[in-house]
Design a protein around this motif. Structure first.
Motif, mmCIF file in Angstrom:
data_model
loop_
_atom_site.group_PDB
_atom_site.id
_atom_site.type_symbol
_atom_site.label_atom_id
_atom_site.label_comp_id
_atom_site.label_asym_id
_atom_site.label_seq_id
_atom_site.Cartn_x
_atom_site.Cartn_y
_atom_site.Cartn_z
ATOM 1 N N GLY A 343 0.823 -1.209 0.000
ATOM 2 C CA GLY A 343 0.000 0.000 0.000
ATOM 3 C C GLY A 343 0.851 1.250 0.000
ATOM 4 N N PHE A 344 2.139 1.080 -0.425
ATOM 5 C CA PHE A 344 3.142 2.162 -0.455
ATOM 6 C C PHE A 344 3.549 2.596 0.958
ATOM 7 C CE2 PHE A 344 4.783 6.434 -1.802
ATOM 8 C CZ PHE A 344 5.710 5.963 -2.723
ATOM 9 N N GLN A 345 2.935 1.934 1.978
ATOM 10 C CA GLN A 345 3.174 2.301 3.380
ATOM 11 C C GLN A 345 2.772 3.745 3.664
ATOM 12 O OE1 GLN A 345 7.073 -0.581 3.376
ATOM 13 N NE2 GLN A 345 7.224 1.193 4.678
ATOM 14 N N PHE A 346 1.999 4.303 2.750
ATOM 15 C CA PHE A 346 1.571 5.699 2.910
ATOM 16 C C PHE A 346 0.276 5.908 2.147
ATOM 17 C CE2 PHE A 346 1.228 10.065 1.489
ATOM 18 C CZ PHE A 346 1.496 10.784 2.647
ATOM 19 N N GLY A 347 -0.710 6.469 2.820
ATOM 20 C CA GLY A 347 -1.968 6.742 2.147
ATOM 21 C C GLY A 347 -3.031 7.152 3.142
ATOM 22 N N ILE A 348 -4.261 7.163 2.664
ATOM 23 C CA ILE A 348 -5.414 7.507 3.499
ATOM 24 C C ILE A 348 -6.460 6.426 3.295
ATOM 25 C CG2 ILE A 348 -7.199 9.215 4.014
ATOM 26 C CD1 ILE A 348 -5.402 11.307 2.660
ATOM 27 N N HIS A 386 9.551 -1.757 4.384
ATOM 28 C CA HIS A 386 10.801 -1.762 3.617
ATOM 29 C C HIS A 386 11.145 -0.338 3.200
ATOM 30 C CE1 HIS A 386 13.176 -2.268 -0.178
ATOM 31 N NE2 HIS A 386 13.811 -3.102 0.615
ATOM 32 N N ALA A 387 12.430 -0.017 3.189
ATOM 33 C CA ALA A 387 12.943 1.308 2.797
ATOM 34 C C ALA A 387 12.528 2.364 3.820
ATOM 35 C CB ALA A 387 12.512 1.682 1.394
ATOM 36 N N PHE A 388 11.315 2.920 3.703
ATOM 37 C CA PHE A 388 10.842 3.864 4.722
ATOM 38 C C PHE A 388 10.492 3.085 5.984
ATOM 39 C CE2 PHE A 388 7.017 6.080 6.563
ATOM 40 C CZ PHE A 388 7.746 7.075 7.193
ATOM 41 N N PRO A 389 11.105 3.409 7.130
ATOM 42 C CA PRO A 389 10.905 2.604 8.339
ATOM 43 C C PRO A 389 9.638 2.984 9.096
ATOM 44 C CG PRO A 389 12.470 4.338 8.810
ATOM 45 C CD PRO A 389 12.096 4.484 7.355
ATOM 46 N N GLY A 390 8.519 2.982 8.388
ATOM 47 C CA GLY A 390 7.276 3.342 9.035
ATOM 48 C C GLY A 390 6.089 3.109 8.134
ATOM 49 N N ARG A 391 4.916 3.378 8.671
ATOM 50 C CA ARG A 391 3.672 3.285 7.906
ATOM 51 C C ARG A 391 2.776 4.451 8.309
ATOM 52 N NH1 ARG A 391 1.767 -1.360 5.334
ATOM 53 N NH2 ARG A 391 3.283 -3.045 5.185
ATOM 54 N N VAL A 392 2.269 5.145 7.304
ATOM 55 C CA VAL A 392 1.404 6.297 7.524
ATOM 56 C C VAL A 392 0.075 6.043 6.815
ATOM 57 C CG1 VAL A 392 1.104 8.778 7.211
ATOM 58 C CG2 VAL A 392 3.394 7.839 7.657
ATOM 59 N N GLY A 393 -0.958 5.784 7.594
ATOM 60 C CA GLY A 393 -2.295 5.592 7.018
ATOM 61 C C GLY A 393 -2.565 4.207 6.480
ATOM 62 N N ILE A 394 -1.533 3.467 6.111
ATOM 63 C CA ILE A 394 -1.671 2.097 5.593
ATOM 64 C C ILE A 394 -0.988 1.176 6.599
ATOM 65 C CG2 ILE A 394 -1.264 0.537 3.666
ATOM 66 C CD1 ILE A 394 -2.977 2.848 2.814
ATOM 67 N N MET A 395 -1.781 0.501 7.409
ATOM 68 C CA MET A 395 -1.226 -0.256 8.522
ATOM 69 C C MET A 395 -0.828 -1.685 8.119
ATOM 70 S SD MET A 395 -1.160 1.893 10.962
ATOM 71 C CE MET A 395 -0.932 3.236 9.802
#
Length: 410
Positions: A343-348, A386-395
């Motif tokens: 989910g790109f580890q980022f979204g809404i 992976h790569a970005f060490p986090g998740r924003v909006g996409i858990m």
């Protein structure tokens, strides 16, 4: 290469100048301005240092992931500030030009910056900044159990109510919190499913990444009808430079053996039938096949001994496989389970209201359930990161799918 670095430095300089203008307009307190400069300078130094230490013979490390995190933490908010401040400058230029030709008596060609605009810019920038802080500290381990009930008119009677748990994209080399991973394993066990399927990417690159976590994942209890898995694009070790082809092949064999060590049956372009009562369904597993990634999955080989009428669940890591080969395949794959996109580890995502991520401009099927003429694909949002060490909006996700006999409702 040198030219690209020059362009990058110019862009960073522009962003930094505009961001500082926002701070300077917002507050006249010198120590606050100085503190901002010191923090910004330290962040830039850390980013360049982190990238300078990247070794393609090693691949992604915790240091590299933190560098990516700091880069996005600094860059994204400041880009938003720059955009708003640039729009203000365009308006200032228009007003200044108008005043000049109207011969208004002004002290300066350009009107002064408005504090209100800087306040708005800093306020908007605070949203992604705080969201990424949350994503890097809490969000990356904020596991969610998502449930789906799917209806099939030709589901064998004995499998009515059959429950499947799916996990995907473990990326064990990114983990840094044993307690959180143990918690996630407990969540998997709590689902009391009949079958467990893992759809690839057990590591980022190296088999050794999984070694500290083997005992944790062995705690996933045995499911009555088995635990099966496939490979993902990262499992082939193609994102680093190897000393020799022998070393690369050895790593690949070791990665395949990891599945055995955590009690999963790795499926390599093959199928197996599971029986319940007098009925059976086929579990089909292919190696990675992606439109833009490695194509070693062989769907025809995997389903060679199956008939069109057999009820089939396909594990294929990359969801682009579904449109390209699966959904119109004459063997009729009822349900495809994939992952890969994270989910790109980022979204809404607000159920029933909005579901958006930048990855949707690359993948048509990128998270959740999709249907075409009674055939389904479910794309798991990933267990790890992976790569970005986090998740924003996409858990991070643990999926539970219940199969029911009945007409398609999608």
């Amino acid at each position: 290469m040198a030219f690209r670095w020059i362009i990058l430095l110019i862009l960073i300089s522009i962003i930094e100048i505009y961001a500082f203008q926002a701070v300077k307009t917002f507050t006249k307190v010198r120590w606050v301005q100085l503190l901002y400069i010191v923090i910004s300078f330290a962040a830039v130094v850390f980013i360049f240092y982190g990238f300078s230490k990247f070794d393609r013979g090693v691949g992604q490390t915790q240091m590299f992931m933190m560098t990516i995190g700091v880069l996005l933490l600094v860059l994204v908010p400041k880009m938003l500030i720059t955009l708003l401040m640039l729009l203000e400058d365009i308006l200032r230029l228009i007003v200044g030009t108008k005043n000049y030709y109207a011969k208004y008596d002004t002290d300066s060609f350009l009107p002064e910056r408005r504090r209100f605009v800087s306040q708005v810019a800093l306020g908007i920038a605070a949203v992604p900044f705080l969201s990424m802080i949350y994503g890097m500290t809490v969000g990356k381990y904020n596991f969610k159990v998502l449930r789906q009930t799917l209806f099939f008119p030709d589901l064998p009677d004995a499998f009515d109510g059959f429950k499947i748990t799916q996990i995907s994209d473990i990326h064990s080399g990114s983990f840094d919190n044993p307690e959180k991973i143990s918690y996630a394993v407990d969540l998997i066990n709590e689902q009391e499913s009949d079958l467990l399927l893992f759809t690839g990417d057990i590591v980022n690159t190296h088999a050794t990444e999984m070694h500290p976590w083997i005992e944790t994942f062995k705690n996933i209890k045995n499911h009555e009808f088995g635990k099966f898995s496939v490979l993902g694009n990262h499992d082939y070790g193609e994102y680093v430079d190897w000393k020799s082809e022998v070393a690369k092949n050895k790593n690949f064999e070791d990665i395949k053996d990891l599945h055995r060590q955590i009690d999963f049956k790795l499926m390599l372009n093959e199928n197996t039938k599971i029986k319940k009562g007098n009925d059976e369904i086929a579990i089909v597993g292919v190696e990675n096949w992606g439109v833009k990634f490695k194509k070693v999955g062989d769907l025809n080989k995997a389903a060679a001994d199956l008939n069109k009428e057999d009820f089939k669940i396909l594990m294929s890591h990359d969801p682009s496989h579904w449109d390209a080969e699966v959904k119109d395949h004459p063997k009729n794959f009822h349900l495809t389970l994939s992952g890969h996109t994270h989910g790109f580890q980022f979204g809404i995502e607000i159920p029933g209201i909005i579901k958006w991520s930048p990855v949707e401009y690359v993948y048509k099927q990128w998270a959740g359930l999709y249907e075409n003429l009674g055939k389904y694909i479910y794309v798991n949002r990933g267990f790890g990161f992976h790569a970005f060490p986090g998740r924003v909006g996409i858990m991070p996700e643990i999926t539970v799918i219940e199969l029911k006999k009945g007409p398609v409702t999608a």
